[in-house]
Design a protein around this motif. Structure first.
Motif, PDB file in Angstrom:
ATOM      1  N   UNK A  12      21.867  33.765  25.290  1.00  0.00           N
ATOM      2  CA  UNK A  12      20.763  33.592  24.348  1.00  0.00           C
ATOM      3  C   UNK A  12      19.456  33.597  25.145  1.00  0.00           C
ATOM      4  N   UNK A  13      18.634  34.606  24.920  1.00  0.00           N
ATOM      5  CA  UNK A  13      17.344  34.714  25.615  1.00  0.00           C
ATOM      6  C   UNK A  13      16.221  34.290  24.681  1.00  0.00           C
ATOM      7  N   UNK A  14      15.014  34.135  25.249  1.00  0.00           N
ATOM      8  CA  UNK A  14      13.858  33.698  24.452  1.00  0.00           C
ATOM      9  C   UNK A  14      13.602  34.594  23.254  1.00  0.00           C
ATOM     10  N   UNK A  15      13.625  35.896  23.457  1.00  0.00           N
ATOM     11  CA  UNK A  15      13.345  36.797  22.336  1.00  0.00           C
ATOM     12  C   UNK A  15      14.431  36.702  21.266  1.00  0.00           C
ATOM     13  N   UNK A  16      15.671  36.453  21.699  1.00  0.00           N
ATOM     14  CA  UNK A  16      16.771  36.288  20.745  1.00  0.00           C
ATOM     15  C   UNK A  16      16.572  35.019  19.924  1.00  0.00           C
ATOM     16  N   UNK A  17      16.184  33.940  20.593  1.00  0.00           N
ATOM     17  CA  UNK A  17      15.952  32.665  19.920  1.00  0.00           C
ATOM     18  C   UNK A  17      14.873  32.809  18.851  1.00  0.00           C
ATOM     19  N   UNK A  18      13.777  33.452  19.196  1.00  0.00           N
ATOM     20  CA  UNK A  18      12.691  33.620  18.236  1.00  0.00           C
ATOM     21  C   UNK A  18      13.132  34.470  17.056  1.00  0.00           C
ATOM     22  N   UNK A  19      13.911  35.497  17.305  1.00  0.00           N
ATOM     23  CA  UNK A  19      14.414  36.341  16.210  1.00  0.00           C
ATOM     24  C   UNK A  19      15.352  35.551  15.305  1.00  0.00           C
ATOM     25  N   UNK A  20      16.226  34.749  15.897  1.00  0.00           N
ATOM     26  CA  UNK A  20      17.140  33.922  15.104  1.00  0.00           C
ATOM     27  C   UNK A  20      16.344  32.930  14.259  1.00  0.00           C
ATOM     28  N   UNK A  21      15.393  32.250  14.871  1.00  0.00           N
ATOM     29  CA  UNK A  21      14.603  31.249  14.143  1.00  0.00           C
ATOM     30  C   UNK A  21      13.832  31.887  12.993  1.00  0.00           C
ATOM     31  N   UNK A  22      13.231  33.048  13.227  1.00  0.00           N
ATOM     32  CA  UNK A  22      12.493  33.734  12.146  1.00  0.00           C
ATOM     33  C   UNK A  22      13.433  34.128  11.009  1.00  0.00           C
ATOM     34  N   UNK A  23      14.606  34.614  11.360  1.00  0.00           N
ATOM     35  CA  UNK A  23      15.528  35.064  10.311  1.00  0.00           C
ATOM     36  C   UNK A  23      16.126  33.902   9.533  1.00  0.00           C
ATOM     37  N   UNK A  24      16.259  32.753  10.158  1.00  0.00           N
ATOM     38  CA  UNK A  24      16.843  31.583   9.504  1.00  0.00           C
ATOM     39  C   UNK A  24      15.792  30.824   8.697  1.00  0.00           C
ATOM     40  N   UNK A  45      14.590  25.148  20.762  1.00  0.00           N
ATOM     41  CA  UNK A  45      14.598  23.908  19.978  1.00  0.00           C
ATOM     42  C   UNK A  45      13.346  23.799  19.127  1.00  0.00           C
ATOM     43  N   UNK A  46      12.221  24.184  19.686  1.00  0.00           N
ATOM     44  CA  UNK A  46      10.978  24.172  18.906  1.00  0.00           C
ATOM     45  C   UNK A  46      11.067  25.175  17.760  1.00  0.00           C
ATOM     46  N   UNK A  47      11.538  26.382  18.043  1.00  0.00           N
ATOM     47  CA  UNK A  47      11.651  27.422  17.021  1.00  0.00           C
ATOM     48  C   UNK A  47      12.617  26.988  15.921  1.00  0.00           C
ATOM     49  N   UNK A  48      13.731  26.357  16.290  1.00  0.00           N
ATOM     50  CA  UNK A  48      14.690  25.873  15.302  1.00  0.00           C
ATOM     51  C   UNK A  48      14.066  24.787  14.437  1.00  0.00           C
ATOM     52  N   UNK A  49      13.366  23.850  15.051  1.00  0.00           N
ATOM     53  CA  UNK A  49      12.704  22.795  14.286  1.00  0.00           C
ATOM     54  C   UNK A  49      11.723  23.367  13.283  1.00  0.00           C
ATOM     55  N   UNK A  50      10.986  24.379  13.688  1.00  0.00           N
ATOM     56  CA  UNK A  50      10.018  25.020  12.791  1.00  0.00           C
ATOM     57  C   UNK A  50      10.723  25.754  11.653  1.00  0.00           C
ATOM     58  N   UNK A  51      11.866  26.357  11.924  1.00  0.00           N
ATOM     59  CA  UNK A  51      12.618  27.038  10.866  1.00  0.00           C
ATOM     60  C   UNK A  51      13.175  26.034   9.862  1.00  0.00           C
ATOM     61  N   UNK A  52      13.638  24.882  10.351  1.00  0.00           N
ATOM     62  CA  UNK A  52      14.199  23.861   9.469  1.00  0.00           C
ATOM     63  C   UNK A  52      13.133  23.178   8.628  1.00  0.00           C
TER      64      UNK A  52
END
Length: 134
Positions: A12-24, A45-52
């Motif tokens: 899991x790379x940074x760009x992957x994390x951001x794409x996952x968070x945006x899609x979720x 973790x920040x991106x996930x928190x923002x998605x939630x």
């Protein structure tokens, strides 16, 4: 519809994390995303928190993700180990409630009114949205 995404054993790379968070972020069907938690970058973790719970404004919070309840790997749950912040743990837990409108309302109240009650954020909203949120 898709309810589970298994990313084992992918890195899991940074760009992957951001794409996952945006899609979720506004996804209404995915309940779990499985991956090796040791490979998850801190930005995730920040991106996930923002998605939630997008805290930008009331409509963003109201339309945040209310279905994701599991994020990580089996070890996180079977061994009672959780690397998540209390913020992420709380949002994953309330997302498990069946009434998604209640979940959305809980997030709005907790995010925008828990510390002080201020009606100013409502002034920018359409009356129909105010009624739906309340």
């Amino acid at each position: 519809s898709l309810s589970s995404i298994n990313l084992f054993p992918n890195e899991i790379r940074r760009d992957t994390v951001n794409a996952i968070a945006r899609s979720v972020g506004t996804n209404k069907t995915v309940r779990e995303i499985l991956f090796d938690i040791r490979e998850f970058p801190w930005e995730g973790w920040w991106a996930l928190g923002n998605a939630l719970c997008n805290q930008t404004n009331i409509p963003a919070t109201f339309t945040s993700n209310h279905t994701l309840t599991r994020f990580g790997c089996e070890k996180d749950y079977n061994n009672n180990f959780s690397p998540y912040s209390p913020f992420i743990r709380w949002h994953l837990a309330i997302n498990a409630l069946p009434d998604k409108k209640l979940v959305a309302r809980m997030k709005v109240v907790d995010t925008h009114f828990a510390r002080k009650f201020d009606l100013n954020p409502f002034r920018e909203l359409a009356p129909s949205l105010i009624a739906e949120i309340l």
